[in-house]
Design a protein around this motif. Structure first.
Motif, short mmCIF file in Angstrom:
data_model
loop_
_atom_site.label_atom_id
_atom_site.label_comp_id
_atom_site.label_asym_id
_atom_site.label_seq_id
_atom_site.Cartn_x
_atom_site.Cartn_y
_atom_site.Cartn_z
N PRO A 167 -29.50 38.69 -38.76
CA PRO A 167 -30.17 37.60 -38.04
C PRO A 167 -30.48 36.43 -38.96
O PRO A 167 -30.97 36.60 -40.08
CB PRO A 167 -31.44 38.26 -37.51
CG PRO A 167 -31.09 39.69 -37.37
CD PRO A 167 -30.17 39.98 -38.52
N GLY A 168 -30.14 35.23 -38.49
CA GLY A 168 -30.44 34.03 -39.24
C GLY A 168 -29.40 33.64 -40.28
O GLY A 168 -29.55 32.63 -40.96
N LYS A 169 -28.37 34.46 -40.41
CA LYS A 169 -27.33 34.16 -41.39
C LYS A 169 -25.97 34.09 -40.72
O LYS A 169 -25.76 34.63 -39.62
CB LYS A 169 -27.31 35.22 -42.49
CG LYS A 169 -28.53 35.18 -43.40
CD LYS A 169 -28.31 36.05 -44.62
CE LYS A 169 -29.46 35.92 -45.61
NZ LYS A 169 -29.24 36.74 -46.84
N GLN A 170 -25.03 33.45 -41.41
CA GLN A 170 -23.68 33.36 -40.88
C GLN A 170 -22.95 34.68 -41.01
O GLN A 170 -23.24 35.49 -41.90
CB GLN A 170 -22.91 32.27 -41.65
CG GLN A 170 -23.29 30.85 -41.27
CD GLN A 170 -22.31 29.83 -41.81
OE1 GLN A 170 -21.62 30.06 -42.80
NE2 GLN A 170 -22.22 28.69 -41.16
N ARG A 171 -22.00 34.87 -40.13
CA ARG A 171 -21.15 36.04 -40.22
C ARG A 171 -20.31 35.92 -41.49
O ARG A 171 -19.78 34.86 -41.80
CB ARG A 171 -20.26 36.13 -38.99
CG ARG A 171 -19.58 37.44 -38.76
CD ARG A 171 -18.91 37.48 -37.41
NE ARG A 171 -19.87 37.41 -36.31
CZ ARG A 171 -19.54 37.56 -35.04
NH1 ARG A 171 -18.27 37.76 -34.70
NH2 ARG A 171 -20.45 37.47 -34.09
N GLU A 172 -20.20 37.03 -42.22
CA GLU A 172 -19.47 36.99 -43.49
C GLU A 172 -18.42 38.08 -43.54
O GLU A 172 -18.58 39.16 -42.97
CB GLU A 172 -20.44 37.16 -44.67
CG GLU A 172 -21.17 38.48 -44.71
CD GLU A 172 -22.05 38.65 -45.93
OE1 GLU A 172 -22.27 37.66 -46.66
OE2 GLU A 172 -22.52 39.77 -46.15
N LEU A 173 -17.35 37.79 -44.28
CA LEU A 173 -16.28 38.76 -44.47
C LEU A 173 -16.78 39.92 -45.33
O LEU A 173 -17.43 39.71 -46.35
CB LEU A 173 -15.09 38.10 -45.15
CG LEU A 173 -13.96 39.04 -45.57
CD1 LEU A 173 -13.20 39.55 -44.36
CD2 LEU A 173 -13.02 38.35 -46.55
N VAL A 174 -16.43 41.13 -44.90
CA VAL A 174 -16.67 42.31 -45.73
C VAL A 174 -15.36 42.73 -46.39
O VAL A 174 -15.30 42.88 -47.61
CB VAL A 174 -17.24 43.47 -44.89
CG1 VAL A 174 -17.43 44.72 -45.76
CG2 VAL A 174 -18.54 43.07 -44.22
N ALA A 175 -14.34 42.92 -45.59
CA ALA A 175 -13.04 43.32 -46.11
C ALA A 175 -11.99 43.06 -45.06
O ALA A 175 -12.26 43.12 -43.86
CB ALA A 175 -13.03 44.80 -46.50
N SER A 176 -10.77 42.77 -45.52
CA SER A 176 -9.66 42.56 -44.61
C SER A 176 -8.37 43.02 -45.27
O SER A 176 -8.29 43.14 -46.50
CB SER A 176 -9.55 41.10 -44.18
OG SER A 176 -9.25 40.28 -45.29
N LYS A 177 -7.38 43.26 -44.42
CA LYS A 177 -6.09 43.71 -44.94
C LYS A 177 -5.00 43.12 -44.07
O LYS A 177 -5.04 43.24 -42.84
CB LYS A 177 -6.01 45.24 -44.93
CG LYS A 177 -4.78 45.79 -45.64
CD LYS A 177 -4.90 47.29 -45.85
CE LYS A 177 -3.73 47.81 -46.68
NZ LYS A 177 -3.87 49.27 -46.97
N THR A 178 -4.03 42.48 -44.72
CA THR A 178 -2.93 41.88 -43.97
C THR A 178 -1.92 42.96 -43.60
O THR A 178 -1.91 44.06 -44.15
CB THR A 178 -2.23 40.80 -44.80
OG1 THR A 178 -1.58 41.43 -45.92
CG2 THR A 178 -3.20 39.75 -45.30
N THR A 179 -1.05 42.61 -42.68
CA THR A 179 0.01 43.52 -42.28
C THR A 179 0.93 43.84 -43.46
O THR A 179 1.48 44.93 -43.57
CB THR A 179 0.81 42.93 -41.12
OG1 THR A 179 -0.10 42.70 -40.02
CG2 THR A 179 1.92 43.85 -40.66
N ALA A 180 1.06 42.90 -44.38
CA ALA A 180 1.88 43.11 -45.57
C ALA A 180 1.20 43.99 -46.60
O ALA A 180 1.84 44.44 -47.56
CB ALA A 180 2.22 41.76 -46.21
N GLY A 181 -0.10 44.25 -46.42
CA GLY A 181 -0.79 45.17 -47.31
C GLY A 181 -1.77 44.55 -48.30
O GLY A 181 -2.43 45.27 -49.05
#
Length: 116
Positions: free
Chosen positions: A41-55
């Motif tokens: 609450p009160g903060k922007q959504r932030e990236l935790v982790a992601s993975k592309t289709t290429a890996g």
């Protein structure tokens, strides 16, 4: 209609582990990237982790060494294994899928609470 179905949130003690999972229901043409974001609450959504289709993977500094993202490209699922959880990991976690035009699809969010 595309839906991202999340599961695995909950309450855990500091130092504990949780595994979040997300499955795509419906068809997304050419998925580029799948991942997890979080928001308090009160903060922007932030990236935790992601993975592309290429890996290729991308982790927030706070997640490196503790969280592991995995994907099953054939099943269009993405999971996040979270270990050594800390109080500050408490947030609503959102599954995210980006297609090749970088359109974002979002899950409904799942609560993760780290508390003793």
């Amino acid at each position: 209609q595309v839906q991202l179905v999340e599961s695995g949130g909950g309450l855990v003690q500091p130092g504990g582990s949780l595994r979040l999972s997300c499955a795509v229901s419906g068809r997304i043409f050419r998925i580029y990237d799948m991942g997890w974001y979080r928001q308090v609450p009160g903060k922007q959504r932030e990236l935790v982790a992601s993975k592309t289709t290429a890996g290729s993977t991308n982790y927030a500094d706070s997640a490196k060494g503790r969280f592991t993202i995995s994907r099953d490209n054939a099943k269009n699922t993405v999971s996040l294994q979270m270990d050594s959880l800390k109080f500050e990991d408490t947030a609503v976690y959102y599954c995210n899928v980006k297609d090749s035009s970088f359109f974002n699809y979002w899950g409904q969010g799942t609560q993760v609470t780290v508390s003793s």
